[in-house]
Design a protein around this motif. Structure first.
Motif, short mmCIF file in Angstrom:
data_model
loop_
_atom_site.label_atom_id
_atom_site.label_comp_id
_atom_site.label_asym_id
_atom_site.label_seq_id
_atom_site.Cartn_x
_atom_site.Cartn_y
_atom_site.Cartn_z
N GLY A 134 33.70 24.60 31.15
CA GLY A 134 33.80 24.14 29.76
C GLY A 134 34.86 24.91 28.99
O GLY A 134 35.27 26.00 29.39
N CYS B 219 27.37 26.01 27.44
CA CYS B 219 26.92 25.67 28.80
C CYS B 219 26.26 26.91 29.40
O CYS B 219 26.88 27.98 29.44
CB CYS B 219 28.13 25.24 29.64
SG CYS B 219 27.74 25.07 31.40
N VAL C 32 25.72 27.67 32.39
CA VAL C 32 26.25 28.04 33.71
C VAL C 32 27.57 28.80 33.57
O VAL C 32 27.72 29.93 34.03
CB VAL C 32 26.42 26.79 34.61
CG1 VAL C 32 26.93 27.20 36.00
CG2 VAL C 32 25.10 26.04 34.73
N CYS C 33 28.56 28.18 32.90
CA CYS C 33 29.89 28.82 32.82
C CYS C 33 30.07 29.61 31.52
O CYS C 33 31.08 30.29 31.34
CB CYS C 33 30.99 27.77 32.94
SG CYS C 33 31.02 26.60 31.56
N CYS D 78 27.87 21.61 30.84
CA CYS D 78 29.19 20.98 30.82
C CYS D 78 29.36 20.12 32.07
O CYS D 78 28.77 20.41 33.12
CB CYS D 78 30.30 22.02 30.68
SG CYS D 78 30.79 22.85 32.19
N CYS E 282 30.36 21.87 35.42
CA CYS E 282 29.34 22.67 36.10
C CYS E 282 28.32 21.77 36.79
O CYS E 282 27.90 22.04 37.92
CB CYS E 282 28.64 23.60 35.11
SG CYS E 282 29.70 24.96 34.58
ZN LIG Z 1 29.74 24.84 32.43
#
Ligand SMILES: [Zn+2]
Ligand SMILES: [Zn+2]
Ligand SMILES: [Zn+2]
Ligand SMILES: [Zn+2]
Ligand SMILES: [Zn+2]
Ligand SMILES: [Zn+2]
Length: 326
Positions: free
Chosen positions: A3, A19, A21-22, A40, A43
């Motif tokens: 993202g 997000c 994750v990222c 996002c 991800c």
């Molecule tokens: Zn992400």
């Protein structure tokens, strides 16, 4: 692809739009569970590629089989301003417009040339100057030298080979000879225009040398005349001589007379005459000081006349001695 970087937003993006994750912005935002947690798109795509049943990274609920981008979260994230992250680019806009900006208007994005060199868009012209695939006309013959491309141009990398066979090297002595570089060297040794040019330059040189000699002789004569003049008239100062030349023969007598009278006055050496010495010395040197002398002379004159009427200072001023300096 992760993202967008949170730091590129001009205001702080709320946590629920991140997000998990990222740790960038959850953009484009994909709904990952029934509780509407978002991830996002990049991800979630890589989670699906791993082959296992993906779980919502926030609540561990299995991600639904059909994924959709949330229009509501999209609008929410796009309402924040985003700065382009390429070099010193000043562009600010919606994060949704970034791909278009990078494609069309960002001068700091990197592009790759057909020659496989990479450069920033802003440096395109500089790369064109050195790119081996730039098309050019022959610098001598232009369109007269046909190149390999349809337009009659050469690729820069082919120009060196053309230079060896190009027949448009021109004789620099304007004899209208065009030939190859190798033949031009031989031609110049026998060029008739070059011989004419050398003759013309030799004539000009001879005239210049004559002029120099004439000036030198004139200089010597002038020096001798000046020396002779100094020997004949030791009583006059050099400055007086200049004034005489400037003012012509009519005034010569008056100035000489003034000098002689002035010497006589100074010899008598009383107070008045010492006062008169300064303007007297300035006579020959400058018009300004001569004018000052004239004014002082006239002032002194009227003062003295008054003095004479009232029986005051009896010593005569310079102007009363017949010195008129204009
Ligand atoms: Zn992400
Ligand atoms: Zn969830
Ligand atoms: Zn940009
Ligand atoms: Zn190139
Ligand atoms: Zn050529
Ligand atoms: Zn020639």
């Amino acid at each position: 692809m992760t993202g967008p970087d949170l730091d590129q937003f001009t205001a702080v993006l709320p946590d629920h739009l991140h997000c998990p994750v990222c740790l960038g912005a959850a953009y484009p935002p994909v709904v990952a569970c029934s509780r509407e947690h978002i991830v996002c798109h990049g991800c979630l795509e890589s989670m699906c590629k791993k082959g296992l049943q993906p779980l919502c990274p926030t609540c561990r609920e299995p991600v639904p089989a059909t994924l959709k981008i949330s229009p509501g979260f999209t609008r929410a994230i796009e309402s924040y301003s985003y700065k382009c992250d390429k070099g010193q680019c000043k562009w600010v806009g919606s994060v949704g417009d970034v791909p278009q900006h990078l494609k069309d208007s960002c001068k700091y994005r990197e592009v790759e040339c057909l020659c496989s060199a990479k450069y920033l868009v802003k440096d395109r012209a500089a790369h064109g100057v050195e790119c081996p695939l730039t098309s050019l006309f022959c610098p001598r013959g232009g369109k007269a030298c046909s190149g390999v491309t349809r337009s009659g141009m050469f690729l820069r990398r082919d120009l060196a080979a053309h230079e060896k066979v190009c027949t448009m090297y021109k004789c620099p002595y304007n004899c209208n000879t065009y030939t190859t570089a190798a033949n031009l060297v031989a031609h110049q040794k026998s060029c008739s225009a070059l011989r004419l040019r050398i003759k013309s330059l030799e004539r000009k040189l001879a005239i210049s040398e004559d002029l120099v000699r004439t000036y030198q002789e004139l200089g010597k004569k002038r020096h001798a005349v000046q020396k002779g003049a100094q020997g004949r008239a030791p009583e006059g100062s050099g400055d007086d001589d200049v004034v005489v030349e400037e003012q012509g023969p009519a005034k010569r007598k008056r100035v000489r007379q003034a000098s002689a009278l002035e010497i006589m006055t100074l010899e008598s050496s009383d107070g008045d005459d010492l006062e008169a010495r300064v303007p007297g010395e300035a006579m020959g040197r400058s018009g300004r000081r001569r004018a000052a002398f004239g004014t002082r002379g006239r002032r002194a004159s009227s003062g003295n006349r008054k003095g004479a009427q009232s029986g005051g200072d009896p010593s005569p001023s310079l102007s009363e001695k017949g010195i008129v300096v204009e």
